[in-house]
Write a protein that holds these residues in place. Structure first.
Motif, PDB file in Angstrom:
ATOM      1  N   PRO A   7       0.829  -1.199   0.000  1.00 39.46           N
ATOM      2  CA  PRO A   7       0.000   0.000   0.000  1.00 39.46           C
ATOM      3  C   PRO A   7       0.867   1.255   0.000  1.00 39.46           C
ATOM      4  O   PRO A   7       1.968   1.243   0.545  1.00 39.46           O
ATOM      5  N   ARG A   8       0.362   2.324  -0.621  1.00 41.66           N
ATOM      6  CA  ARG A   8       1.084   3.599  -0.552  1.00 41.66           C
ATOM      7  C   ARG A   8       1.069   4.086   0.883  1.00 41.66           C
ATOM      8  O   ARG A   8       0.131   3.811   1.634  1.00 41.66           O
ATOM      9  N   LEU A   9       2.139   4.813   1.265  1.00 38.55           N
ATOM     10  CA  LEU A   9       2.292   5.208   2.671  1.00 38.55           C
ATOM     11  C   LEU A   9       1.088   5.998   3.170  1.00 38.55           C
ATOM     12  O   LEU A   9       0.577   5.741   4.264  1.00 38.55           O
ATOM     13  N   ILE A  10       0.593   6.911   2.353  1.00 37.84           N
ATOM     14  CA  ILE A  10      -0.512   7.763   2.790  1.00 37.84           C
ATOM     15  C   ILE A  10      -1.768   6.917   3.045  1.00 37.84           C
ATOM     16  O   ILE A  10      -2.472   7.094   4.041  1.00 37.84           O
ATOM     17  N   ALA A  11      -1.998   5.941   2.153  1.00 34.11           N
ATOM     18  CA  ALA A  11      -3.143   5.035   2.350  1.00 34.11           C
ATOM     19  C   ALA A  11      -2.929   4.199   3.601  1.00 34.11           C
ATOM     20  O   ALA A  11      -3.861   3.974   4.386  1.00 34.11           O
ATOM     21  N   GLY A  12      -1.681   3.738   3.803  1.00 34.63           N
ATOM     22  CA  GLY A  12      -1.364   2.934   4.979  1.00 34.63           C
ATOM     23  C   GLY A  12      -1.614   3.703   6.264  1.00 34.63           C
ATOM     24  O   GLY A  12      -2.208   3.181   7.209  1.00 34.63           O
ATOM     25  N   ILE A  13      -1.171   4.951   6.307  1.00 36.24           N
ATOM     26  CA  ILE A  13      -1.349   5.771   7.506  1.00 36.24           C
ATOM     27  C   ILE A  13      -2.835   5.970   7.795  1.00 36.24           C
ATOM     28  O   ILE A  13      -3.301   5.822   8.928  1.00 36.24           O
ATOM     29  N   LEU A  14      -3.597   6.246   6.727  1.00 30.49           N
ATOM     30  CA  LEU A  14      -5.032   6.486   6.878  1.00 30.49           C
ATOM     31  C   LEU A  14      -5.733   5.231   7.409  1.00 30.49           C
ATOM     32  O   LEU A  14      -6.415   5.265   8.446  1.00 30.49           O
ATOM     33  N   VAL A  15      -5.528   4.125   6.701  1.00 33.30           N
ATOM     34  CA  VAL A  15      -6.206   2.876   7.077  1.00 33.30           C
ATOM     35  C   VAL A  15      -5.719   2.394   8.443  1.00 33.30           C
ATOM     36  O   VAL A  15      -6.506   1.957   9.284  1.00 33.30           O
ATOM     37  N   GLY A  16      -4.398   2.508   8.686  1.00 38.83           N
ATOM     38  CA  GLY A  16      -3.831   2.056   9.954  1.00 38.83           C
ATOM     39  C   GLY A  16      -4.358   2.858  11.131  1.00 38.83           C
ATOM     40  O   GLY A  16      -4.719   2.293  12.164  1.00 38.83           O
ATOM     41  N   SER A  17      -4.433   4.183  10.995  1.00 38.37           N
ATOM     42  CA  SER A  17      -4.886   4.955  12.158  1.00 38.37           C
ATOM     43  C   SER A  17      -6.388   4.808  12.385  1.00 38.37           C
ATOM     44  O   SER A  17      -6.823   4.748  13.534  1.00 38.37           O
ATOM     45  N   ILE A  18      -7.182   4.704  11.304  1.00 39.95           N
ATOM     46  CA  ILE A  18      -8.624   4.483  11.503  1.00 39.95           C
ATOM     47  C   ILE A  18      -8.837   3.154  12.216  1.00 39.95           C
ATOM     48  O   ILE A  18      -9.572   3.061  13.204  1.00 39.95           O
ATOM     49  N   ASN A  19      -8.147   2.115  11.738  1.00 33.35           N
ATOM     50  CA  ASN A  19      -8.292   0.796  12.349  1.00 33.35           C
ATOM     51  C   ASN A  19      -7.924   0.832  13.833  1.00 33.35           C
ATOM     52  O   ASN A  19      -8.645   0.317  14.685  1.00 33.35           O
ATOM     53  N   PHE A  20      -6.791   1.501  14.139  1.00 32.87           N
ATOM     54  CA  PHE A  20      -6.360   1.567  15.536  1.00 32.87           C
ATOM     55  C   PHE A  20      -7.382   2.310  16.391  1.00 32.87           C
ATOM     56  O   PHE A  20      -7.752   1.856  17.477  1.00 32.87           O
ATOM     57  N   LEU A  21      -7.852   3.458  15.888  1.00 30.32           N
ATOM     58  CA  LEU A  21      -8.797   4.264  16.678  1.00 30.32           C
ATOM     59  C   LEU A  21     -10.101   3.504  16.932  1.00 30.32           C
ATOM     60  O   LEU A  21     -10.676   3.587  18.022  1.00 30.32           O
ATOM     61  N   LEU A  22     -10.571   2.749  15.924  1.00 27.91           N
ATOM     62  CA  LEU A  22     -11.809   1.984  16.113  1.00 27.91           C
ATOM     63  C   LEU A  22     -11.638   0.941  17.221  1.00 27.91           C
ATOM     64  O   LEU A  22     -12.462   0.832  18.122  1.00 27.91           O
ATOM     65  N   TRP A  23     -10.534   0.196  17.178  1.00 32.36           N
ATOM     66  CA  TRP A  23     -10.310  -0.820  18.218  1.00 32.36           C
ATOM     67  C   TRP A  23     -10.077  -0.175  19.578  1.00 32.36           C
ATOM     68  O   TRP A  23     -10.499  -0.683  20.613  1.00 32.36           O
ATOM     69  N   PHE A  24      -9.388   0.981  19.563  1.00 31.95           N
ATOM     70  CA  PHE A  24      -9.134   1.690  20.810  1.00 31.95           C
ATOM     71  C   PHE A  24     -10.457   2.135  21.441  1.00 31.95           C
ATOM     72  O   PHE A  24     -10.640   2.032  22.662  1.00 31.95           O
ATOM     73  N   GLY A  25     -11.393   2.591  20.588  1.00 29.71           N
ATOM     74  CA  GLY A  25     -12.709   2.980  21.082  1.00 29.71           C
ATOM     75  C   GLY A  25     -13.431   1.823  21.756  1.00 29.71           C
ATOM     76  O   GLY A  25     -14.097   1.994  22.782  1.00 29.71           O
ATOM     77  N   VAL A  26     -13.291   0.626  21.184  1.00 30.58           N
ATOM     78  CA  VAL A  26     -13.888  -0.566  21.793  1.00 30.58           C
ATOM     79  C   VAL A  26     -13.318  -0.757  23.193  1.00 30.58           C
ATOM     80  O   VAL A  26     -14.047  -1.005  24.161  1.00 30.58           O
ATOM     81  N   GLY A  27     -11.993  -0.618  23.318  1.00 28.23           N
ATOM     82  CA  GLY A  27     -11.336  -0.814  24.617  1.00 28.23           C
ATOM     83  C   GLY A  27     -11.764   0.213  25.645  1.00 28.23           C
ATOM     84  O   GLY A  27     -12.099  -0.141  26.781  1.00 28.23           O
ATOM     85  N   VAL A  28     -11.779   1.478  25.254  1.00 27.07           N
ATOM     86  CA  VAL A  28     -12.148   2.532  26.196  1.00 27.07           C
ATOM     87  C   VAL A  28     -13.606   2.353  26.631  1.00 27.07           C
ATOM     88  O   VAL A  28     -13.931   2.414  27.833  1.00 27.07           O
ATOM     89  N   GLY A  29     -14.500   2.085  25.639  1.00 26.48           N
ATOM     90  CA  GLY A  29     -15.902   1.865  25.963  1.00 26.48           C
ATOM     91  C   GLY A  29     -16.070   0.695  26.926  1.00 26.48           C
ATOM     92  O   GLY A  29     -16.824   0.760  27.895  1.00 26.48           O
ATOM     93  N   GLY A  30     -15.341  -0.371  26.650  1.00 28.91           N
ATOM     94  CA  GLY A  30     -15.431  -1.560  27.491  1.00 28.91           C
ATOM     95  C   GLY A  30     -15.006  -1.289  28.916  1.00 28.91           C
ATOM     96  O   GLY A  30     -15.681  -1.686  29.879  1.00 28.91           O
ATOM     97  N   ARG A  31     -13.894  -0.589  29.063  1.00 30.97           N
ATOM     98  CA  ARG A  31     -13.413  -0.298  30.416  1.00 30.97           C
ATOM     99  C   ARG A  31     -14.396   0.600  31.161  1.00 30.97           C
ATOM    100  O   ARG A  31     -14.603   0.479  32.356  1.00 30.97           O
ATOM    101  N   ALA A  32     -15.034   1.511  30.398  1.00 27.95           N
ATOM    102  CA  ALA A  32     -15.931   2.480  31.028  1.00 27.95           C
ATOM    103  C   ALA A  32     -17.205   1.816  31.545  1.00 27.95           C
ATOM    104  O   ALA A  32     -17.828   2.330  32.474  1.00 27.95           O
ATOM    105  N   ILE A  33     -17.618   0.665  30.951  1.00 32.93           N
ATOM    106  CA  ILE A  33     -18.836  -0.014  31.431  1.00 32.93           C
ATOM    107  C   ILE A  33     -18.739  -0.278  32.925  1.00 32.93           C
ATOM    108  O   ILE A  33     -19.697  -0.096  33.676  1.00 32.93           O
ATOM    109  N   GLY A  34     -17.555  -0.691  33.358  1.00 33.14           N
ATOM    110  CA  GLY A  34     -17.390  -1.030  34.765  1.00 33.14           C
ATOM    111  C   GLY A  34     -17.369   0.176  35.689  1.00 33.14           C
ATOM    112  O   GLY A  34     -17.520   0.022  36.898  1.00 33.14           O
ATOM    113  N   PHE A  35     -17.137   1.359  35.127  1.00 31.15           N
ATOM    114  CA  PHE A  35     -16.964   2.527  35.980  1.00 31.15           C
ATOM    115  C   PHE A  35     -18.191   3.438  36.026  1.00 31.15           C
ATOM    116  O   PHE A  35     -18.464   4.066  37.047  1.00 31.15           O
ATOM    117  N   LEU A  36     -18.922   3.547  34.877  1.00 28.72           N
ATOM    118  CA  LEU A  36     -19.989   4.548  34.827  1.00 28.72           C
ATOM    119  C   LEU A  36     -21.356   3.937  35.145  1.00 28.72           C
ATOM    120  O   LEU A  36     -21.608   2.794  34.833  1.00 28.72           O
TER     121      LEU A  36
END
Lengths: 165, 158
Positions: free
Chosen positions: B129-158
């Motif tokens: 993949p071209r670097l720009i496409a890689g950065i775009l796809v890679g960061s979106i993918n990371f942020l989506l999974w990160f959101g799952v983690g943050v949401g999951g942890r928050a269930i126990g707290f809120l």
């Protein structure tokens, strides 16, 4: 609690400890950072361990994986350590009295010792291992001990929070 | 009444949900497996996305790294989903009322869809993949999974 050392009592009752414990946001945020950074520290490190054992990423040269993985794993470890100290500070008495927390510290020490031996001695011949699909026994053992001890750290850490036994 | 309420009520009353809820031990044990598998999956997500962003193992083809990571990542995804369903059944009514749970589910579906369509295509393509496409796809993918983690942890707290 008279069976708790003075330093632990002092930590628990200090401004920092009380502040974190009683804050609506601080404890959850520090805790969430601690848990999610697992992915960066242990999650990334585990791939190097799997590679060391010849179980995963077999196509990637070991010395390459090591050089690339370690900086990220180390940053992750630092964040985990700092947030971990803060969490301990806020619940020092509970942690001190928890059998699971003591187990966690022991397995942490084991993981540290294992990493120390690997970095200072075993690693010296790492460039040679790139030529073989599976590294020498000493290296594979280092990977196995690392995975077992980090898994135990996670289990014991999770159990500390639940105060199970 | 929300149209999903009967479904949540049914989940809450299942045999599996009740069994887990009535034990002191099952929930923490299942959650520990959830957390261990999360560590492996998120580790793989970080490694692959760092590579896509050009920050990691640049002299290795993306496709090869993706293939090397995927058996372990897929296994841990199965463990995460299975243990996650069990945890959900045991406290479905709590989840029904939980905003972080809704956020987590939204991120989870988005992450799964993105991961197995666009991200999969980019990381499995013969051509780098071209670097720009890689950065775009890679960061979106990371942020989506990160959101799952943050949401999951928050269930126990809120």
């Amino acid at each position: 609690m008279s069976n708790v050392p003075a330093i632990i009592q002092w930590m628990q009752n200090s401004d920092i400890g009380t502040g974190i414990r009683e804050s609506i946001w601080l404890f959850p945020v520090v805790e969430a950072t601690h848990v999610l950074t697992l992915a960066l520290s242990v999650g990334v490190l585990i791939w190097f361990d799997l590679r060391l054992m010849g179980w995963g990423m077999k196509h990637q040269p070991i010395s390459q994986v090591h050089k690339q993985v370690m900086p990220y794993a180390f940053v992750g470890f630092l964040i985990m350590f700092v947030t971990g100290v803060l969490l301990f500070w806020s619940e020092a008495e509970k942690c001190y009295l928890s059998g699971f927390f003591r187990a966690k510290v022991i397995f942490l020490a084991l993981a540290g010792l294992n990493a120390g031996i690997f970095e200072l001695s075993t690693k010296k011949t790492i460039e040679d291992w790139d030529k073989y699909p599976i590294p020498p026994v000493k290296a594979r053992m280092a990977g196995l001990v690392s995975i077992i001890s980090w898994t135990a750290v996670i289990i014991a850490g999770r159990a500390t929070a639940y105060n199970l036994f | 009444m929300h149209f999903l309420l009967p479904f949540f009520k049914w989940c809450d009353s299942t045999w599996l949900g009740e069994t887990i809820r009535n034990s002191r031990l099952y929930f923490p044990v299942i959650e520990t497996f959830h957390l261990l598998a999360l560590t492996v999956l998120f580790g793989a997500v970080i490694v692959l996305n760092l590579r896509l962003c050009g920050l990691f193992m640049k002299n290795q083809p993306v496709q090869q790294l993706a293939k090397d990571l995927s058996p372990w990542a897929l296994c841990s995804l199965v463990v995460i989903l299975a243990s996650g369903v069990m945890l959900f059944l045991s406290e479905a009514m709590k989840c029904y009322a939980s905003v972080p749970f809704q956020v987590k589910m939204a991120f989870l579906f988005a992450a799964l869809i993105f991961h197995f369509t666009i991200h999969w295509k980019v990381t499995r393509a013969e051509r780098e993949p071209r670097l720009i496409a890689g950065i775009l796809v890679g960061s979106i993918n990371f942020l989506l999974w990160f959101g799952v983690g943050v949401g999951g942890r928050a269930i126990g707290f809120l």
